[in-house]
Write an enzyme that holds these catalytic residues in place. Structure first.
Site, PDB file in Angstrom:
ATOM      1  N   ARG A 251      10.968  15.762 -22.721  1.00 42.32           N
ATOM      2  CA  ARG A 251      11.792  15.659 -23.854  1.00 42.32           C
ATOM      3  C   ARG A 251      12.804  16.295 -24.008  1.00 42.32           C
ATOM      4  O   ARG A 251      13.784  16.069 -24.766  1.00 42.32           O
ATOM      5  CB  ARG A 251      10.705  15.780 -25.015  1.00 42.32           C
ATOM      6  CG  ARG A 251       9.885  14.387 -25.069  1.00 42.32           C
ATOM      7  CD  ARG A 251       8.836  14.675 -26.174  1.00 42.32           C
ATOM      8  NE  ARG A 251       8.131  15.799 -26.067  1.00 42.32           N
ATOM      9  CZ  ARG A 251       7.333  16.525 -26.870  1.00 42.32           C
ATOM     10  NH1 ARG A 251       6.986  15.799 -28.036  1.00 42.32           N
ATOM     11  NH2 ARG A 251       6.790  17.611 -26.713  1.00 42.32           N
ATOM     12  N   CYS A 267      36.882  22.808 -24.520  1.00 43.57           N
ATOM     13  CA  CYS A 267      36.480  21.623 -25.361  1.00 43.57           C
ATOM     14  C   CYS A 267      35.371  21.884 -26.350  1.00 43.57           C
ATOM     15  O   CYS A 267      35.416  21.418 -27.323  1.00 43.57           O
ATOM     16  CB  CYS A 267      35.844  20.497 -24.451  1.00 43.57           C
ATOM     17  SG  CYS A 267      37.103  19.878 -23.135  1.00 43.57           S
ATOM     18  N   GLN A 269      34.321  24.413 -28.376  1.00 42.58           N
ATOM     19  CA  GLN A 269      34.569  24.986 -29.435  1.00 42.58           C
ATOM     20  C   GLN A 269      35.608  24.032 -30.457  1.00 42.58           C
ATOM     21  O   GLN A 269      35.217  23.596 -31.806  1.00 42.58           O
ATOM     22  CB  GLN A 269      35.012  26.485 -29.678  1.00 42.58           C
ATOM     23  CG  GLN A 269      35.650  26.791 -30.908  1.00 42.58           C
ATOM     24  CD  GLN A 269      36.037  28.259 -30.943  1.00 42.58           C
ATOM     25  OE1 GLN A 269      35.060  29.075 -30.288  1.00 42.58           O
ATOM     26  NE2 GLN A 269      37.328  28.661 -31.325  1.00 42.58           N
ATOM     27  N   PHE A 329      36.148  30.679 -17.582  1.00 43.53           N
ATOM     28  CA  PHE A 329      35.070  30.320 -18.537  1.00 43.53           C
ATOM     29  C   PHE A 329      33.680  29.880 -18.067  1.00 43.53           C
ATOM     30  O   PHE A 329      32.577  29.693 -18.612  1.00 43.53           O
ATOM     31  CB  PHE A 329      35.795  29.296 -19.395  1.00 43.53           C
ATOM     32  CG  PHE A 329      35.342  27.923 -19.095  1.00 43.53           C
ATOM     33  CD1 PHE A 329      36.543  27.372 -18.435  1.00 43.53           C
ATOM     34  CD2 PHE A 329      34.386  27.098 -19.438  1.00 43.53           C
ATOM     35  CE1 PHE A 329      36.472  26.119 -18.082  1.00 43.53           C
ATOM     36  CE2 PHE A 329      34.429  25.704 -19.070  1.00 43.53           C
ATOM     37  CZ  PHE A 329      35.550  25.201 -18.288  1.00 43.53           C
ATOM     38  N   ARG A 441      25.556  36.919 -17.026  1.00 43.63           N
ATOM     39  CA  ARG A 441      25.256  35.547 -16.496  1.00 43.63           C
ATOM     40  C   ARG A 441      23.812  35.309 -16.076  1.00 43.63           C
ATOM     41  O   ARG A 441      23.628  34.265 -15.474  1.00 43.63           O
ATOM     42  CB  ARG A 441      26.354  34.912 -15.634  1.00 43.63           C
ATOM     43  CG  ARG A 441      27.494  34.971 -16.103  1.00 43.63           C
ATOM     44  CD  ARG A 441      27.814  33.817 -17.196  1.00 43.63           C
ATOM     45  NE  ARG A 441      29.021  33.553 -17.493  1.00 43.63           N
ATOM     46  CZ  ARG A 441      29.499  32.456 -18.129  1.00 43.63           C
ATOM     47  NH1 ARG A 441      28.474  31.497 -18.333  1.00 43.63           N
ATOM     48  NH2 ARG A 441      30.663  32.409 -18.572  1.00 43.63           N
TER      49      ARG A 441
HETATM   50  N1  LIG Z   1      39.527  19.760 -19.614  1.00 42.90           N
HETATM   51  C1  LIG Z   1      38.381  19.217 -19.604  1.00 42.90           C
HETATM   52  O1  LIG Z   1      37.485  19.383 -18.711  1.00 42.90           O
HETATM   53  C2  LIG Z   1      38.210  17.852 -20.261  1.00 42.90           C
HETATM   54  C3  LIG Z   1      37.207  16.922 -20.004  1.00 42.90           C
HETATM   55  C4  LIG Z   1      36.903  15.828 -20.937  1.00 42.90           C
HETATM   56  C5  LIG Z   1      38.042  15.866 -21.804  1.00 42.90           C
HETATM   57  N2  LIG Z   1      38.995  16.216 -21.970  1.00 42.90           N
HETATM   58  C6  LIG Z   1      40.164  16.039 -23.265  1.00 42.90           C
HETATM   59  O2  LIG Z   1      41.173  15.527 -22.477  1.00 42.90           O
HETATM   60  C7  LIG Z   1      42.524  15.807 -22.987  1.00 42.90           C
HETATM   61  C8  LIG Z   1      43.350  16.713 -22.131  1.00 42.90           C
HETATM   62  O3  LIG Z   1      42.666  17.770 -21.618  1.00 42.90           O
HETATM   63  P1  LIG Z   1      43.171  18.728 -20.495  1.00 42.90           P
HETATM   64  O4  LIG Z   1      42.249  19.618 -20.411  1.00 42.90           O
HETATM   65  O5  LIG Z   1      43.817  17.651 -19.383  1.00 42.90           O
HETATM   66  O6  LIG Z   1      44.644  19.274 -21.101  1.00 42.90           O
HETATM   67  P2  LIG Z   1      45.978  19.620 -20.203  1.00 42.90           P
HETATM   68  O7  LIG Z   1      46.376  20.636 -21.308  1.00 42.90           O
HETATM   69  O8  LIG Z   1      45.378  20.530 -19.089  1.00 42.90           O
HETATM   70  O9  LIG Z   1      46.715  18.471 -20.062  1.00 42.90           O
HETATM   71  C9  LIG Z   1      47.632  17.974 -21.025  1.00 42.90           C
HETATM   72  C10 LIG Z   1      48.905  17.810 -20.257  1.00 42.90           C
HETATM   73  O10 LIG Z   1      49.565  16.738 -21.136  1.00 42.90           O
HETATM   74  C11 LIG Z   1      51.089  16.934 -21.154  1.00 42.90           C
HETATM   75  N3  LIG Z   1      51.660  16.410 -22.121  1.00 42.90           N
HETATM   76  C12 LIG Z   1      51.631  16.505 -23.493  1.00 42.90           C
HETATM   77  N4  LIG Z   1      52.282  15.989 -24.331  1.00 42.90           N
HETATM   78  C13 LIG Z   1      52.879  15.054 -23.347  1.00 42.90           C
HETATM   79  C14 LIG Z   1      53.829  13.848 -23.439  1.00 42.90           C
HETATM   80  N5  LIG Z   1      54.298  13.406 -24.685  1.00 42.90           N
HETATM   81  N6  LIG Z   1      54.486  13.419 -22.473  1.00 42.90           N
HETATM   82  C15 LIG Z   1      54.089  13.630 -21.171  1.00 42.90           C
HETATM   83  N7  LIG Z   1      53.155  14.782 -21.113  1.00 42.90           N
HETATM   84  C16 LIG Z   1      52.591  15.228 -22.058  1.00 42.90           C
HETATM   85  C17 LIG Z   1      50.993  18.485 -20.900  1.00 42.90           C
HETATM   86  O11 LIG Z   1      52.205  18.870 -20.534  1.00 42.90           O
HETATM   87  C18 LIG Z   1      49.860  18.899 -20.261  1.00 42.90           C
HETATM   88  O12 LIG Z   1      50.316  19.097 -18.874  1.00 42.90           O
HETATM   89  C19 LIG Z   1      42.065  16.618 -24.339  1.00 42.90           C
HETATM   90  O13 LIG Z   1      41.891  15.935 -25.299  1.00 42.90           O
HETATM   91  C20 LIG Z   1      40.763  17.292 -24.058  1.00 42.90           C
HETATM   92  O14 LIG Z   1      40.078  17.476 -24.940  1.00 42.90           O
HETATM   93  C21 LIG Z   1      39.348  17.727 -21.317  1.00 42.90           C
HETATM   94  O1  LIG Z   2      23.185  26.229 -19.611  1.00 37.73           O
HETATM   95  C1  LIG Z   2      24.619  26.466 -19.868  1.00 37.73           C
HETATM   96  C2  LIG Z   2      25.710  25.609 -19.739  1.00 37.73           C
HETATM   97  C3  LIG Z   2      26.878  25.878 -20.048  1.00 37.73           C
HETATM   98  N1  LIG Z   2      27.210  27.233 -20.464  1.00 37.73           N
HETATM   99  C4  LIG Z   2      28.540  27.676 -20.591  1.00 37.73           C
HETATM  100  O2  LIG Z   2      29.135  26.305 -21.465  1.00 37.73           O
HETATM  101  C5  LIG Z   2      30.545  26.216 -21.106  1.00 37.73           C
HETATM  102  C6  LIG Z   2      30.819  24.881 -20.979  1.00 37.73           C
HETATM  103  O3  LIG Z   2      30.548  24.544 -19.567  1.00 37.73           O
HETATM  104  P1  LIG Z   2      30.468  23.050 -19.055  1.00 37.73           P
HETATM  105  O4  LIG Z   2      29.992  21.932 -20.236  1.00 37.73           O
HETATM  106  O5  LIG Z   2      29.519  22.904 -17.692  1.00 37.73           O
HETATM  107  O6  LIG Z   2      32.128  22.830 -18.535  1.00 37.73           O
HETATM  108  P2  LIG Z   2      33.178  22.064 -19.268  1.00 37.73           P
HETATM  109  O7  LIG Z   2      34.238  21.807 -18.341  1.00 37.73           O
HETATM  110  O8  LIG Z   2      33.620  22.659 -20.783  1.00 37.73           O
HETATM  111  O9  LIG Z   2      32.622  20.797 -19.745  1.00 37.73           O
HETATM  112  C7  LIG Z   2      32.202  20.317 -21.004  1.00 37.73           C
HETATM  113  O10 LIG Z   2      33.215  19.774 -21.841  1.00 37.73           O
HETATM  114  C8  LIG Z   2      33.950  18.800 -21.301  1.00 37.73           C
HETATM  115  C9  LIG Z   2      35.339  18.647 -22.052  1.00 37.73           C
HETATM  116  O11 LIG Z   2      34.838  17.766 -23.164  1.00 37.73           O
HETATM  117  C10 LIG Z   2      33.067  17.471 -21.097  1.00 37.73           C
HETATM  118  O12 LIG Z   2      33.757  16.461 -20.535  1.00 37.73           O
HETATM  119  C11 LIG Z   2      31.808  17.938 -20.420  1.00 37.73           C
HETATM  120  O13 LIG Z   2      30.834  16.855 -20.300  1.00 37.73           O
HETATM  121  C12 LIG Z   2      31.176  19.063 -20.831  1.00 37.73           C
HETATM  122  O14 LIG Z   2      30.136  19.640 -20.218  1.00 37.73           O
HETATM  123  C13 LIG Z   2      30.865  27.416 -19.993  1.00 37.73           C
HETATM  124  O15 LIG Z   2      31.246  28.463 -20.559  1.00 37.73           O
HETATM  125  C14 LIG Z   2      29.453  27.482 -19.513  1.00 37.73           C
HETATM  126  O16 LIG Z   2      29.414  28.938 -18.909  1.00 37.73           O
HETATM  127  C15 LIG Z   2      26.320  28.057 -20.577  1.00 37.73           C
HETATM  128  O17 LIG Z   2      26.497  29.363 -21.065  1.00 37.73           O
HETATM  129  N2  LIG Z   2      24.898  27.736 -20.157  1.00 37.73           N
END
Ligand SMILES: NC(=O)c1ccc[n+]([C@@H]2O[C@H](COP(=O)([O-])OP(=O)(O)OC[C@H]3O[C@@H](n4cnc5c(N)ncnc54)[C@H](O)[C@@H]3O)[C@@H](O)[C@H]2O)c1
Ligand SMILES: O=c1ccn([C@@H]2O[C@H](COP(=O)(O)OP(=O)(O)O[C@H]3O[C@H](CO)[C@@H](O)[C@H](O)[C@H]3O)[C@@H](O)[C@H]2O)c(=O)[nH]1
Length: 463
Positions: A251, A267, A269, A329, A441
């Site tokens: 579970r 993401c 925070q 990170f 870690r």
């Molecule tokens: N980073 C991740 O792992 C992750 C995972 C899942 C979801 N998300 C979500 O996806 C979204 C994007 O995250 P990211 O990490 O790719 O961001 P990022 O900052 O890496 O990329 C965003 C891009 O959008 C561009 N941009 C902004 N306004 C624009 C506009 N008007 N026209 C054209 N380009 C424009 C910026 O120049 C930038 O290159 C966020 O909402 C984030 O929360 C991120």
């Molecule tokens: O057991 C764990 C797992 C993760 N972390 C930390 O948590 C943070 C986030 O890790 P992880 O979730 O693996 O990476 P992200 O790329 O931030 O991915 C999260 O955030 C993304 C953006 O929204 C989502 O798409 C993903 O599903 C979600 O896992 C990192 O600092 C890790 O080191 C820990 O400390 N302990």
């Protein structure tokens, strides 16, 4: 079917590269305002480090995957437009420090409304507060040029460092929307490589809210195990043993129970604070306070770690050299956004430590920029003292041996695999004695290191 994606970041780039790779029949055009980023996507030096991504991009680029800054042209030609721009926490005005800044989303919607003709499917890929689609729809419907739109929510669940694996074989794809035809069109794209039973469809609001909820649950697990790590240190329990013991309960499950110096990344925070803000907006004070505690515990974990270093090093790190291993990170990414390492380093700098930082993927420029931002207020102002500390007390080096030479202590802040394979005898010989290791870690072989002579301090383990 032609696809366009606005935003060539950590999500837009890899996600579209995977769609293009798996759907050779669909032209995919990724656009961004940032010329340098687009140039990098068109080069051999991609703007983000992600294992396996080079091959995916190389296979599709020039065939059916293009990157450019021609935003209007790409929108005009596409049938389906993904919005994948950044949605950071607001730093000003109402909701500062909590609410999502939706400026970039709104600008995209206005641009789409202005340029479009005919019918378009607009897909929210960015993570958004629940009910954002309502605003997007209103903006689109006021275009006045006869274009029609359907809005879908299709949040992304990839994690950095494993983006390619996650995109290739996701636990699920989530699509929220109202129009069955539009939902089917997007399902058909993913069905090129993902089983239909893993493509979930919901209403728009459930989809938007599921993304924030998934991140809140994941982050909560990390904060929960980190909270227990403090109790382990006080009582003699071992957090890795506790995690294994509870994780075998089907579970609870074994994943996301690794104690650390705190979660980072762009993401967790941001999305929890966004959830907290939404709850407050809807008058749900207790619910807001419940989720906010996840972030409070995370801040406590980072601070606890730097304080432990100071206390252990005889209550002063002033003018002591501390080798920092890792700044990203998490491993396998060059992303430093909200990395716990930033705050640990900032606190140690303010205690006047001298830091020698090594990370295999993070460039010096990013390290200095992150530290500067962490020492600045919301208006970007930094004190002369902090500025001088970052200039004079931070050295960025190119390997762990150089970082650790003459150091009083090593702090492991990112779990890079290469840190496990080092010559610890050599490192020990070159350090000041007693030689301390603070493993943030629980990455290293603690028994082996103790035998070499190191004094080890690990998360959730008492000495
Ligand atoms: N980073 C991740 O792992 C992750 C995972 C899942 C979801 N998300 C979500 O996806 C979204 C994007 O995250 P990211 O990490 O790719 O961001 P990022 O900052 O890496 O990329 C965003 C891009 O959008 C561009 N941009 C902004 N306004 C624009 C506009 N008007 N026209 C054209 N380009 C424009 C910026 O120049 C930038 O290159 C966020 O909402 C984030 O929360 C991120
Ligand atoms: O057991 C764990 C797992 C993760 N972390 C930390 O948590 C943070 C986030 O890790 P992880 O979730 O693996 O990476 P992200 O790329 O931030 O991915 C999260 O955030 C993304 C953006 O929204 C989502 O798409 C993903 O599903 C979600 O896992 C990192 O600092 C890790 O080191 C820990 O400390 N302990």
């Amino acid at each position: 079917m032609k696809i366009c994606c606005i935003g060539a970041g950590y999500v837009g780039g890899p996600t579209m590269a995977m769609i293009a790779k798996q759907c050779p029949d669909i032209p995919v055009h990724v656009v961004d305002l940032n010329q340098a980023r687009i140039d990098a996507w068109n080069s051999d030096n991609l703007p983000i480090y992600e294992p396996g991504l080079d091959e995916v991009v190389k296979e599709a680029r020039g065939r059916n995957l293009t990157f450019s800054t021609n935003v209007d042209e790409a929108i005009a030609e596409a049938d389906m437009i993904f919005i994948s721009v950044n949605t950071p926490t607001k730093t000003f005005g109402i909701g500062a420090g909590r609410a999502a800044n939706l400026e970039f989303i709104e600008k995209c919607a206005r641009q789409i409304a202005k340029v479009s003709k005919g019918h378009k499917i607009v897909v929210e890929k960015s993570t958004l507060p629940v009910r954002t689609a309502e605003a997007v729809k209103r903006i689109l419907s006021s275009s006045g040029n006869g274009a029609t739109f359907d809005v879908l929510s299709n949040p992304e669940f990839l994690a950095e460092g494993t983006a390619v694996e996650d995109l290739l074989d996701p636990d699920r794809v989530l699509i929220g929307g109202e129009s069955p035809e539009s939902i089917k069109a997007l399902c058909d794209v993913y069905a090129h490589w993902i089983d239909r039973d893993r493509i979930l469809t919901t209403n728009l609001w459930s989809s938007e809210l599921s993304k924030l909820t998934a991140n809140a649950f994941l982050a909560q697990r990390v904060s929960s195990i980190n909270a227990i790590s403090a109790l382990c240190e006080a009582t003699g329990a071992d957090v890795d043993e506790v995690a294994r013991a509870i994780g075998t309960d089907s579970r609870i499950g074994p994943k996301f129970l690794k104690a650390s110096i705190g979660f980072g990344g762009s993401c967790f925070q941001k999305d929890i604070l966004n959830l907290v803000y939404l709850c407050e907006h809807f008058g749900l004070r207790e619910v807001a306070a419940y989720w906010e505690q996840v972030v409070i515990m995370n801040d406590h974990q980072k601070q606890r770690f730097s304080e432990r270093i100071v206390k252990t090093l005889f209550n002063t790190v002033s003018d002591k050299k501390i080798a920092v291993w890792g700044f990203a990170f998490k491993k396998d990414t060059n992303d430093t956004r909200e990395s716990a390492a930033i705050y640990v380093c900032r606190d140690l700098l303010r205690e006047r430590a001298r830091l020698t930082i090594y990370d295999p993927q993070v460039p010096e420029k990013s390290i200095r920029a992150e530290l500067t931002a962490a020492c600045s207020d919301m208006q970007g102002q930094i004190s002369e003292n902090d500025k001088r500390l970052i200039e004079q007390n931070v050295t960025v080096v190119s390997d762990c041996y150089e970082a650790s030479k003459d150091a009083h202590a090593i702090a492991v802040l990112t779990e890079w695999d290469e840190f496990k394979e080092l010559d610890f005898d050599r490192i020990f010989q070159a350090m000041q004695q007693p030689a301390f290791v603070f493993d943030g870690r629980n990455l290293l072989d603690h028994q082996k290191l103790s035998k070499v002579g190191f004094e080890l301090h690990a998360i959730g383990k008492c000495r």
